[in-house]
Design an enzyme around this catalytic site. Structure first.
Site, PDB file in Angstrom:
ATOM      1  N   GLU A 176       0.771  -1.384  -0.013  1.00 58.76           N
ATOM      2  CA  GLU A 176       0.079  -0.110   0.055  1.00 58.76           C
ATOM      3  C   GLU A 176       0.705   1.337   0.162  1.00 58.76           C
ATOM      4  OE1 GLU A 176      -3.608   2.474   2.512  1.00 58.76           O
ATOM      5  OE2 GLU A 176      -2.691   0.648   3.257  1.00 58.76           O
ATOM      6  N   LYS A 213      -2.486  -1.807  -2.727  1.00 57.02           N
ATOM      7  CA  LYS A 213      -3.800  -0.883  -2.686  1.00 57.02           C
ATOM      8  C   LYS A 213      -3.053   0.352  -3.037  1.00 57.02           C
ATOM      9  CE  LYS A 213      -6.824   0.264   1.062  1.00 57.02           C
ATOM     10  NZ  LYS A 213      -7.278   0.024   2.998  1.00 57.02           N
TER      11      LYS A 213
END
Length: 295
Positions: A176, A213
């Protein structure tokens, strides 16, 4: 690795629910839920209250595999129980939802326009416990605020370095590298970030598959190369501070990108609501996020 879970994560219809507020973000999450800081006096009481909130979400009728592929848990949530089962087992066995675990320890101070992750000295132990608790994968967050190539390169290098450690433990990492939605050069950041991500993805072996992400891009479908990359199981999007309706609208414009919302998922639910009111509000939220994720 659970092959049924792997298949569902790769090809299932729906989104990833983020229920991983940590110690730093828990007071804010509780406040949005209608629980003020004067309603608890210790950290233990705070974590008890946030687990009650998460339990209410996870046990709601609409929280199931019809709309939700996976759920990201805070480390302490992994060690707690929902209706008599450890949380990961409850999610998979009762709801058909694949459990993930947040493993980062927060962000370091900003340097070169980015905040890398703090060191995770006990990661091997956490990964061992995650396997024991039947967790499928992990998630870890960095933040990019400026279009600084050196800083962005450092973020991506760290994400993949830790990601390979997680892969070696038999778990699937969600990388992420969040881009701050308020950055004045967000589009330029995304260009540099995509190039760096593709470089590292191309270096992975066939048995090293990851998830990503990412912040919803400024240009629609800008991350298509990441979504289509053979080493990427799924690309999911954080709401990043957008209101849920705005996040859903932006998400729907990106084919193949699915949600992994936290604050936007729980927007509108409150501790003071009856179960009927709470479940209706959550069902509406889940329906909107699901529809935006399957476009």
């Amino acid at each position: 690795m659970n092959q049924e879970q792997l298949e569902f994560v790769k090809n299932g219809k729906g989104f990833i629910a983020a229920l991983d507020q940590s110690g730093g973000s828990t007071p804010k999450a509780l406040a949005l839920y209608g629980v003020s800081e004067d309603q608890y006096s210790t950290e233990e009481e705070m974590y008890d209250l946030i687990h009650e909130m998460r339990t209410r979400v996870m046990t709601a009728p609409s929280f199931n595999s019809d709309s939700i592929i996976g759920a990201i848990l805070f480390e302490q949530t992994m060690d707690r129980k929902v209706e008599g089962q450890y949380t990961a087992d409850y999610l998979w066995q009762q709801k058909g939802v694949v459990p993930f675990l947040k493993v980062d320890k927060g962000l370091a101070e900003e340097e070169n326009g980015v905040q890398v992750m703090k060191l995770i000295p006990d990661l091997d132990d956490v990964l061992k416990r995650a396997n024991e608790r039947n967790v499928f994968g992990t998630k870890m967050r960095s933040v990019i605020k400026k279009a600084n190539p050196e800083g962005i390169k450092k973020v991506v290098e760290q994400q993949f370095e830790v990601g390979k450690q997680i892969l070696a433990a038999g778990l699937v990492p969600i990388l992420e590298p969040e881009v701050d939605i308020n950055s004045t050069d967000k589009e330029q950041i995304e260009q540099i970030l995509k190039e760096e991500m593709l470089k590292h993805l191309d270096q992975l072996s066939e048995d090293q598959n990851v998830m990503i992400k990412i912040t919803i891009p400024t240009v629609d479908n800008f991350f298509k190369e990441l979504i289509d990359h053979p080493r990427v199981l799924r690309v999911v999007a954080l709401s990043g501070g957008y209101k849920r309706d705005d996040a859903n609208q932006k998400l729907a414009a990106n084919e193949g990108l699915i949600a992994s919302f936290s604050r936007a998922l729980s927007e509108g639910v409150s501790a003071s609501q009856s179960d009927e009111e709470f479940n209706a509000m959550l069902e509406n939220s889940i329906k909107g996020i699901y529809e935006a994720s399957i476009t």
